[in-house]
Design an enzyme around this catalytic site. Structure first.
Site: not given
Length: 282
Positions: A13, A16, A40-41, A225
């Site tokens: 989080d 990125k 989840g980008h 991650q």
């Protein structure tokens, strides 16, 4: 040198996707090298929200080549769902979105066993996304039950493989956990149907990337991650199942380490943690 690696430096989080989106403008290709649909980008462009799970963020930039590398555990169903969501906004992936033929495939038994074990662990649960990431890496490393993307292109051998694996997995589900057995032929049918849509995207991505580098193209490796969730260097066992640090980009893409010129560590102004486990700043 031609390759930049972007990784998170905390427990996830860090934003990125925003940095990768910015860096993608000065690169010719964006590559995912580890993890899977557990990412989840999120990027917001002109008020529109785009969420990327397996597909690189670079897809929103016309003309950028996007690669799902061999180090990713690939979920065909989620990939197609994600692809449909993006193409519905007008994004065209034709001839610029590629999936490694060597990537391990997430199968229904991976998701089921992960959910069963996480639920049974109670307060001791790792805090996975229950997307089957860890069990897929486990089968990849054990080699006995591993399935690769290339296997989807050979229907008969794929079906035989699924039947053999499901026979073993059902013994565990029914005798150990008291769960319902899986239907091998239904699984094979579903995946082979998906394979027909996936076929145009599947290629030897390591060769593709090396050809791009030799022709002077710039490559951006997009980490998922974060560093402190690395399977070797993170807060084990409360980590993810892949190498999330810059070194993972080498094994997860097939790009040689001497091609890497820059590593961008993405930091957030305050620390938070994704998943369960120790959090020293609490």
């Amino acid at each position: 040198m031609a390759v930049t690696v972007a990784v998170g430096t905390h427990w996830g989080d860090e934003g990125k996707a925003k940095i990768v989106d910015f860096l993608a403008q000065r690169h010719d290709a964006v590559v995912r090298f580890q993890g899977g649909a557990n990412a989840g980008h999120t990027v917001i462009v002109d008020g529109k929200k785009f969420i990327f799970h397996q597909i690189p963020v670079g897809l929103i930039h016309p003309g950028k080549t996007c690669v799902v590398g061999n180090g990713v555990v690939f979920d065909p169903m989620e990939f197609l769902k994600e692809l449909d969501e993006h193409t519905s906004t007008g994004i065209d992936p034709k001839d610029r979105l590629w999936v490694s033929d060597r990537a391990a495939v997430v199968m229904p038994w991976h998701k089921r066993i992960e959910a069963i074990r996480e639920d049974a662990a109670g307060e001791g649960a790792i805090g996975t996304t229950k997307r089957g990431i860890g069990p897929t890496y486990l089968d990849k490393i054990s080699r006995e039950h591993g399935i690769r993307v290339a296997d989807l292109l050979y229907p008969k051998s794929f079906r035989d493989c699924v039947r053999a694996i499901v026979s073993d997995k059902n013994d565990v589900f029914t005798k150990v956990y008291g769960a319902e057995p899986l239907d091998a032929d239904k699984i094979a049918d579903d995946y082979l149907n998906a394979a027909e849509r996936l076929r145009p995207f599947i290629t030897n991505t390591s060769a593709l990337l090396h050809d791009m580098i030799r022709s002077g193209k710039r490559i951006l490796c997009e980490g998922a991650q974060a560093t402190l969730l690395d399977i070797d260097h993170g807060t084990y066992p409360f980590v993810t199942s892949s190498n999330t640090t810059a070194g993972g980009s080498v094994t997860g893409t097939g790009i040689g380490p001497t091609y890497i010129s820059d590593v961008v560590g993405i930091v957030k102004a305050y620390t938070s943690r994704v998943g369960n486990g120790p959090f020293p700043t609490e």
